[in-house]
Design a protein around this motif. Structure first.
Motif, PDB file in Angstrom:
ATOM      1  N   MET A 112     -22.494  -5.013 -10.724  1.00  0.00           N
ATOM      2  CA  MET A 112     -21.939  -5.642  -9.537  1.00  0.00           C
ATOM      3  C   MET A 112     -23.088  -5.953  -8.592  1.00  0.00           C
ATOM      4  SD  MET A 112     -19.204  -4.192  -6.733  1.00  0.00           S
ATOM      5  CE  MET A 112     -17.889  -3.972  -7.860  1.00  0.00           C
ATOM      6  N   SER A 113     -23.126  -7.157  -8.097  1.00  0.00           N
ATOM      7  CA  SER A 113     -24.200  -7.561  -7.189  1.00  0.00           C
ATOM      8  C   SER A 113     -23.966  -6.976  -5.809  1.00  0.00           C
ATOM      9  CB  SER A 113     -24.287  -9.085  -7.157  1.00  0.00           C
ATOM     10  OG  SER A 113     -23.956  -9.601  -5.914  1.00  0.00           O
ATOM     11  N   ALA A 114     -25.043  -6.808  -5.058  1.00  0.00           N
ATOM     12  CA  ALA A 114     -24.951  -6.247  -3.708  1.00  0.00           C
ATOM     13  C   ALA A 114     -24.161  -7.155  -2.784  1.00  0.00           C
ATOM     14  CB  ALA A 114     -26.351  -6.000  -3.158  1.00  0.00           C
ATOM     15  N   ASP A 115     -24.097  -8.448  -3.118  1.00  0.00           N
ATOM     16  CA  ASP A 115     -23.391  -9.412  -2.271  1.00  0.00           C
ATOM     17  C   ASP A 115     -21.896  -9.503  -2.588  1.00  0.00           C
ATOM     18  OD1 ASP A 115     -25.786 -10.041  -1.019  1.00  0.00           O
ATOM     19  OD2 ASP A 115     -26.239 -11.638  -2.456  1.00  0.00           O
ATOM     20  N   ALA A 116     -21.486  -8.947  -3.711  1.00  0.00           N
ATOM     21  CA  ALA A 116     -20.076  -9.036  -4.102  1.00  0.00           C
ATOM     22  C   ALA A 116     -19.229  -8.170  -3.171  1.00  0.00           C
ATOM     23  CB  ALA A 116     -19.907  -8.570  -5.541  1.00  0.00           C
ATOM     24  N   PRO A 117     -18.099  -8.712  -2.711  1.00  0.00           N
ATOM     25  CA  PRO A 117     -17.236  -7.909  -1.847  1.00  0.00           C
ATOM     26  C   PRO A 117     -16.647  -6.745  -2.634  1.00  0.00           C
ATOM     27  CG  PRO A 117     -16.170  -9.979  -2.424  1.00  0.00           C
ATOM     28  CD  PRO A 117     -17.571 -10.029  -2.982  1.00  0.00           C
ATOM     29  N   LYS A 118     -16.531  -5.630  -1.964  1.00  0.00           N
ATOM     30  CA  LYS A 118     -15.945  -4.450  -2.597  1.00  0.00           C
ATOM     31  C   LYS A 118     -14.474  -4.378  -2.229  1.00  0.00           C
ATOM     32  CE  LYS A 118     -20.161  -1.911  -2.908  1.00  0.00           C
ATOM     33  NZ  LYS A 118     -21.269  -1.771  -2.050  1.00  0.00           N
ATOM     34  N   VAL A 119     -13.639  -4.260  -3.234  1.00  0.00           N
ATOM     35  CA  VAL A 119     -12.203  -4.173  -3.018  1.00  0.00           C
ATOM     36  C   VAL A 119     -11.727  -2.842  -3.567  1.00  0.00           C
ATOM     37  CG1 VAL A 119      -9.969  -5.182  -3.573  1.00  0.00           C
ATOM     38  CG2 VAL A 119     -11.937  -6.667  -3.166  1.00  0.00           C
ATOM     39  N   ASP A 120     -11.040  -2.101  -2.735  1.00  0.00           N
ATOM     40  CA  ASP A 120     -10.458  -0.829  -3.150  1.00  0.00           C
ATOM     41  C   ASP A 120      -9.025  -1.101  -3.569  1.00  0.00           C
ATOM     42  OD1 ASP A 120      -9.141   1.694  -3.203  1.00  0.00           O
ATOM     43  OD2 ASP A 120     -10.672   2.515  -1.869  1.00  0.00           O
ATOM     44  N   GLY A 121      -8.763  -0.999  -4.862  1.00  0.00           N
ATOM     45  CA  GLY A 121      -7.437  -1.294  -5.388  1.00  0.00           C
ATOM     46  C   GLY A 121      -6.343  -0.419  -4.803  1.00  0.00           C
ATOM     47  N   VAL A 122      -6.666   0.831  -4.524  1.00  0.00           N
ATOM     48  CA  VAL A 122      -5.671   1.740  -3.951  1.00  0.00           C
ATOM     49  C   VAL A 122      -5.306   1.280  -2.543  1.00  0.00           C
ATOM     50  CG1 VAL A 122      -5.233   4.113  -3.201  1.00  0.00           C
ATOM     51  CG2 VAL A 122      -6.418   3.688  -5.365  1.00  0.00           C
ATOM     52  N   VAL A 123      -6.315   0.950  -1.750  1.00  0.00           N
ATOM     53  CA  VAL A 123      -6.055   0.480  -0.390  1.00  0.00           C
ATOM     54  C   VAL A 123      -5.254  -0.821  -0.424  1.00  0.00           C
ATOM     55  CG1 VAL A 123      -7.124  -0.345   1.750  1.00  0.00           C
ATOM     56  CG2 VAL A 123      -8.065   1.659   0.582  1.00  0.00           C
ATOM     57  N   ALA A 124      -5.582  -1.706  -1.337  1.00  0.00           N
ATOM     58  CA  ALA A 124      -4.839  -2.958  -1.474  1.00  0.00           C
ATOM     59  C   ALA A 124      -3.375  -2.682  -1.821  1.00  0.00           C
ATOM     60  CB  ALA A 124      -5.490  -3.844  -2.527  1.00  0.00           C
ATOM     61  N   ALA A 125      -3.134  -1.715  -2.681  1.00  0.00           N
ATOM     62  CA  ALA A 125      -1.767  -1.367  -3.066  1.00  0.00           C
ATOM     63  C   ALA A 125      -1.005  -0.774  -1.882  1.00  0.00           C
ATOM     64  CB  ALA A 125      -1.773  -0.396  -4.244  1.00  0.00           C
ATOM     65  N   VAL A 126      -1.674   0.066  -1.092  1.00  0.00           N
ATOM     66  CA  VAL A 126      -1.039   0.654   0.088  1.00  0.00           C
ATOM     67  C   VAL A 126      -0.714  -0.437   1.109  1.00  0.00           C
ATOM     68  CG1 VAL A 126      -1.381   2.204   2.068  1.00  0.00           C
ATOM     69  CG2 VAL A 126      -2.029   2.946  -0.228  1.00  0.00           C
ATOM     70  N   ARG A 127      -1.635  -1.358   1.297  1.00  0.00           N
ATOM     71  CA  ARG A 127      -1.380  -2.469   2.226  1.00  0.00           C
ATOM     72  C   ARG A 127      -0.159  -3.271   1.783  1.00  0.00           C
ATOM     73  NH1 ARG A 127      -6.584  -5.941   2.972  1.00  0.00           N
ATOM     74  NH2 ARG A 127      -5.217  -6.972   4.442  1.00  0.00           N
ATOM     75  N   ALA A 128      -0.063  -3.542   0.500  1.00  0.00           N
ATOM     76  CA  ALA A 128       1.088  -4.283  -0.016  1.00  0.00           C
ATOM     77  C   ALA A 128       2.377  -3.491   0.194  1.00  0.00           C
ATOM     78  CB  ALA A 128       0.887  -4.606  -1.496  1.00  0.00           C
ATOM     79  N   ASP A 129       2.327  -2.184  -0.040  1.00  0.00           N
ATOM     80  CA  ASP A 129       3.498  -1.332   0.182  1.00  0.00           C
ATOM     81  C   ASP A 129       3.910  -1.337   1.652  1.00  0.00           C
ATOM     82  OD1 ASP A 129       3.628  -0.643  -2.494  1.00  0.00           O
ATOM     83  OD2 ASP A 129       2.670   1.317  -2.220  1.00  0.00           O
ATOM     84  N   LEU A 130       2.932  -1.254   2.553  1.00  0.00           N
ATOM     85  CA  LEU A 130       3.227  -1.277   3.988  1.00  0.00           C
ATOM     86  C   LEU A 130       3.903  -2.584   4.394  1.00  0.00           C
ATOM     87  CD1 LEU A 130      -0.011   0.347   5.436  1.00  0.00           C
ATOM     88  CD2 LEU A 130       2.317   1.242   5.671  1.00  0.00           C
ATOM     89  N   LEU A 131       3.389  -3.689   3.904  1.00  0.00           N
ATOM     90  CA  LEU A 131       3.975  -4.978   4.226  1.00  0.00           C
ATOM     91  C   LEU A 131       5.397  -5.083   3.685  1.00  0.00           C
ATOM     92  CD1 LEU A 131       3.731  -7.745   5.473  1.00  0.00           C
ATOM     93  CD2 LEU A 131       2.636  -8.537   3.378  1.00  0.00           C
ATOM     94  N   ARG A 132       5.583  -4.666   2.443  1.00  0.00           N
ATOM     95  CA  ARG A 132       6.911  -4.706   1.825  1.00  0.00           C
ATOM     96  C   ARG A 132       7.888  -3.826   2.606  1.00  0.00           C
ATOM     97  NH1 ARG A 132       4.990  -5.083  -2.858  1.00  0.00           N
ATOM     98  NH2 ARG A 132       4.481  -2.891  -3.100  1.00  0.00           N
ATOM     99  N   ARG A 133       7.421  -2.646   2.996  1.00  0.00           N
ATOM    100  CA  ARG A 133       8.259  -1.699   3.750  1.00  0.00           C
ATOM    101  C   ARG A 133       8.639  -2.284   5.111  1.00  0.00           C
ATOM    102  NH1 ARG A 133      11.457   2.228   3.095  1.00  0.00           N
ATOM    103  NH2 ARG A 133      11.216   3.956   4.468  1.00  0.00           N
ATOM    104  N   SER A 134       7.681  -2.940   5.762  1.00  0.00           N
ATOM    105  CA  SER A 134       7.938  -3.571   7.057  1.00  0.00           C
ATOM    106  C   SER A 134       8.988  -4.664   6.909  1.00  0.00           C
ATOM    107  CB  SER A 134       6.642  -4.158   7.619  1.00  0.00           C
ATOM    108  OG  SER A 134       6.896  -4.883   8.796  1.00  0.00           O
ATOM    109  N   GLU A 135       8.834  -5.501   5.897  1.00  0.00           N
ATOM    110  CA  GLU A 135       9.789  -6.583   5.667  1.00  0.00           C
ATOM    111  C   GLU A 135      11.189  -6.033   5.396  1.00  0.00           C
ATOM    112  OE1 GLU A 135       7.693  -8.507   2.517  1.00  0.00           O
ATOM    113  OE2 GLU A 135       6.520  -9.766   3.887  1.00  0.00           O
ATOM    114  N   LEU A 136      11.265  -4.956   4.622  1.00  0.00           N
ATOM    115  CA  LEU A 136      12.548  -4.332   4.319  1.00  0.00           C
ATOM    116  C   LEU A 136      13.186  -3.773   5.589  1.00  0.00           C
ATOM    117  CD1 LEU A 136      13.601  -2.733   1.224  1.00  0.00           C
ATOM    118  CD2 LEU A 136      13.741  -1.167   3.141  1.00  0.00           C
ATOM    119  N   GLY A 137      12.386  -3.106   6.423  1.00  0.00           N
ATOM    120  CA  GLY A 137      12.903  -2.538   7.671  1.00  0.00           C
ATOM    121  C   GLY A 137      13.395  -3.601   8.627  1.00  0.00           C
ATOM    122  N   ILE A 138      12.652  -4.696   8.727  1.00  0.00           N
ATOM    123  CA  ILE A 138      13.064  -5.795   9.605  1.00  0.00           C
ATOM    124  C   ILE A 138      14.373  -6.394   9.109  1.00  0.00           C
ATOM    125  CG2 ILE A 138      12.465  -8.104  10.403  1.00  0.00           C
ATOM    126  CD1 ILE A 138       9.483  -7.111  10.342  1.00  0.00           C
ATOM    127  N   ALA A 139      14.486  -6.590   7.799  1.00  0.00           N
ATOM    128  CA  ALA A 139      15.716  -7.145   7.228  1.00  0.00           C
ATOM    129  C   ALA A 139      16.895  -6.192   7.432  1.00  0.00           C
ATOM    130  CB  ALA A 139      15.517  -7.433   5.741  1.00  0.00           C
TER     131      ALA A 139
END
Length: 71
Positions: free
Chosen positions: A1-28
């Protein structure tokens, strides 16, 4: 992996998706967001406390199931 490549944490991405989904469900379901102003601090803490109790029950149930499988 190059030093310039963005680092993505898959776990954090999954939590973010869960938070968004949960927010949408609560609003609905409730028609409001967490920006609501009709609850005071104690009300928010009570909600969090009740959610924590639910979490404890879910965890204990899972532990009991694992223990029963390992008997």
């Amino acid at each position: 992996m190059s030093a310039d490549a963005p680092k993505v944490d898959g776990v954090v991405a999954a939590v973010r998706a869960d938070l968004l989904r949960r927010s949408e469900l609560g609003i609905a379901k409730y028609g409001v967001t967490l920006d609501r102003t009709d609850l005071n601090l104690r009300d928010w803490l009570q909600h969090a406390y009740e959610e924590t109790l639910d979490q404890a029950n879910y965890l204990k149930r899972a532990i009991i199931e694992l223990d029963q499988k390992n008997v």
